[in-house]
Design a protein around this motif. Structure first.
Motif, PDB file in Angstrom:
ATOM      1  N   THR A 111       8.707 -14.506  40.384  1.00  0.00           N
ATOM      2  CA  THR A 111       8.231 -15.774  39.843  1.00  0.00           C
ATOM      3  C   THR A 111       6.971 -15.582  39.002  1.00  0.00           C
ATOM      4  O   THR A 111       6.676 -16.416  38.146  1.00  0.00           O
ATOM      5  N   ASN A 114       7.408 -13.201  33.586  1.00  0.00           N
ATOM      6  CA  ASN A 114       8.154 -14.074  32.683  1.00  0.00           C
ATOM      7  C   ASN A 114       9.560 -13.499  32.481  1.00  0.00           C
ATOM      8  O   ASN A 114       9.704 -12.373  31.986  1.00  0.00           O
ATOM      9  N   LEU A 116      11.745 -14.092  30.322  1.00  0.00           N
ATOM     10  CA  LEU A 116      12.187 -14.033  28.927  1.00  0.00           C
ATOM     11  C   LEU A 116      11.617 -12.848  28.159  1.00  0.00           C
ATOM     12  O   LEU A 116      11.996 -12.610  27.019  1.00  0.00           O
ATOM     13  N   TYR A 117      10.688 -12.103  28.789  1.00  0.00           N
ATOM     14  CA  TYR A 117      10.056 -10.971  28.117  1.00  0.00           C
ATOM     15  C   TYR A 117      10.276  -9.697  28.932  1.00  0.00           C
ATOM     16  O   TYR A 117      10.347  -9.732  30.161  1.00  0.00           O
ATOM     17  N   GLN A 122       5.182  -7.612  28.515  1.00  0.00           N
ATOM     18  CA  GLN A 122       4.216  -8.330  29.342  1.00  0.00           C
ATOM     19  C   GLN A 122       2.990  -7.485  29.657  1.00  0.00           C
ATOM     20  O   GLN A 122       1.868  -8.000  29.716  1.00  0.00           O
ATOM     21  N   TYR A 161      14.116  -6.190  31.527  1.00  0.00           N
ATOM     22  CA  TYR A 161      13.650  -7.510  31.931  1.00  0.00           C
ATOM     23  C   TYR A 161      13.475  -7.532  33.453  1.00  0.00           C
ATOM     24  O   TYR A 161      14.071  -6.709  34.163  1.00  0.00           O
TER      25      TYR A 161
END
Length: 550
Positions: A111, A114, A116-117, A122, A161
């Motif tokens: 959590t 991210n 999406l990255y 990150q 991811y």
């Protein structure tokens, strides 16, 4: 303003022997609720301090207050980092400190990261934001950090991811992100809670190695937030104990563990699971007998050329086991070893399974129609997370009584209610809970409600899938004692699934060890734990001893 003069001033401050971080009379409140009250402690340069206590004690709130991340709270007192009062800093100045000088490892990386990255993006984002280097240089440093935290194939994983990594890899990625800008203070909030025992030992060793290395180079200190006292014993030099928002005791780890002064500290230390199993009667019949159970899933092949070619993945391979009345069979193994998949197969809920499963001497596959429904009432399950397994829209009365409505239709509403009240009383929940909803209860109370829901049908077999892993140590001890008493009273067969070997050692008569879907060792708990024969069992026990769990 450049950060360099500020860092030089901080270094000069620390050279004078002042603490790196100090809290003085910290108070945090949310409206009328006081979460933290008058907390005072300090952390020296290069020191490892643990902040311990159960859920709701104020540990995480204290850490978020240090970073000034509590938006809807009233915070008072003094928070000084290297001589600077963080309470007086603007939000812009705090953004310059977060990640660069004070970094945080959050409890649940899935959590916190991210989705999406990529992991590399990150980590690099933090480096670019605080160090102002080029994207190529940031990526190179991200790869080096990924490698340093022990993630294999760093050049490949930098493009992965979060969902493509295991739990241990995601936690390592969080550590890499936290270390990206070489912080002076690292806040680690329950960094090993959801991890397997072997992965937990690896993460503890990694944090210890990195802190010692960074302490020598830059004096990095760590504030470890946890309710796991075994982890504290292994990692920390000093410990501060919190109860209900108040700091009740602090001191060197050795002294606190040897001579705890506060009753709450003593209660925490004494909350280690204690073995109190009742012997199984020699004439006890077999409740469940499973032979050569396998579970194989069809998978889609990777790559465009193989898009329509189905592969096969074997989650459980030729597993055989038996459970008698009044007996607890423990199933241990790391995540992905096939424990929960095997449990679903034993319950007849896994269509991809093969093999022979008998319940009370009769083949599971032979139950049909109404008999199949009655079978469900005799085989019940308690899941790991009661908050997700209890409907948030139903009252406790509806949750516990729903099974009675389905399986015992002859009972009227008043009779069902009386059975629900009686069962709740058995698990230590008052009848005033009937009209309340799951979110109104603590984690331990919710697990008691889940146990009541399963036992109200008077089953012969109860499957417990990690029922205490999300609970504090004292609550865990209470739930284990409750399960032991209920098993003895109703002569139940238990299948207890866990990766916590201390819990299995306290609860089980016999144990099954699973690795990669196969049972590699089985036998009496005392024998397996004292003289394990298989190398994987030996590795599990060694890792457990390494983090003080077994």
């Amino acid at each position: 303003m450049s950060s360099k003069p500020t860092r030089e001033a901080r270094a000069e401050h620390e050279a004078n022997g002042e603490p790196l971080l100090s809290l003085e009379n910290l108070r945090v409140s949310f409206g009328d609720t006081v979460a933290v009250s008058d907390v005072t402690f300090a952390i020296a340069r290069g020191e490892r301090v643990a902040l311990v206590g159960e859920s709701g004690s104020g540990k995480t709130v204290t850490a978020l207050a240090i970073l000034r991340l509590l938006r809807d709270a009233e915070v008072s007192g003094a928070i000084r980092f290297a001589g600077e009062d963080l309470m007086m800093k603007s939000e812009r100045e705090m953004r310059g400190l977060r990640g660069a000088d004070i970094a945080m490892i959050f409890q649940e990386p899935m959590t916190a990261l991210n989705p999406l990255y990529t992991i590399g993006e990150q980590i690099a984002e933090t480096i670019v934001a605080h160090d102002g280097v080029s994207a190529d240089e940031a990526r190179r440093r991200a790869i080096a950090l990924i490698a340093r935290t022990g993630i294999g194939e760093p050049e490949k994983r930098v493009t992965s991811y979060p969902h493509q990594l295991s739990g241990g890899q995601r936690q390592r990625a969080m550590i890499a992100m936290a270390l990206a800008c070489r912080p002076r203070l690292l806040l680690a909030d329950e960094p090993t809670t959801a991890l397997d025992v072997t992965i937990r030992a690896q993460i503890v060793d990694l944090l210890l190695e990195l802190q010692i290395h960074e302490a020598e180079r830059r004096g990095m200190a760590v504030l470890l937030i946890t309710h796991d006292l075994n982890l504290v014993r292994r990692f920390a030099q000093r410990v501060a104990v919190m109860e209900k928002g108040v700091l009740v005791e602090s001191g060197p780890v050795e002294r606190i563990f040897a001579e705890p002064q506060h009753p709450y500290t003593r209660r925490l230390i004494e909350s280690r699971p204690q073995r109190a199993v009742h012997p199984v009667l020699p004439i006890a019949p077999t409740v469940l007998d499973a032979r050569d159970v396998s579970v194989t899933f069809r998978t889609r092949a990777t790559g465009i050329a193989g898009w329509f070619r189905a592969g096969r993945f074997t989650a459980v391979s030729n597993a055989s086991l038996a459970v008698r009345q009044g007996e607890t069979l423990g199933i241990v193994g790391e995540s992905g070893s096939g424990k929960s998949t095997l449990a679903m197969a034993l319950l007849g809920l896994q269509r991809a399974s093969q093999g022979a499963i008998e319940f009370q001497g009769r083949a599971l596959a032979s139950y049909r129609g109404r008999e199949r429904t009655l079978l469900r009432s005799n085989m019940q399950v308690v899941f790991q997370d009661p908050f997700s397994s209890l409907s948030p829209r139903h009252t406790v009365e509806r949750i516990v009584g729903e099974g009675l409505e389905l399986h015992r239709p002859e009972l009227g509403r008043a009779a069902r209610r009386e059975k629900v009240i009686a069962m709740l009383r058995e698990v230590g929940i008052d009848r005033t809970a009937l009209a309340r909803y799951p979110h109104e209860f603590s984690g331990g109370q919710r697990q008691r409600i889940a146990i009541a829901r399963a036992l109200v049908l008077e089953p012969r077999l109860l499957i417990l899938d990690e029922p205490t892993s999300a609970l504090d140590v004292s609550i865990q001890q209470q739930v284990l004692a409750l399960l032991t008493a209920l098993q003895h009273k109703y002569n139940l067969g238990f299948i207890f699934i866990s990766h916590d070997l201390a819990v299995i050692g306290a609860m089980a008569h016999r144990v099954v060890v699973m690795q990669n879907g196969a049972i590699v060792e089985t036998g009496d708990v005392e024998k397996i734990f004292s003289t394990p024969e298989h190398s994987y069992t030996q590795r599990l026990l060694a890792a457990s001893m390494g983090t003080g769990q077994a």
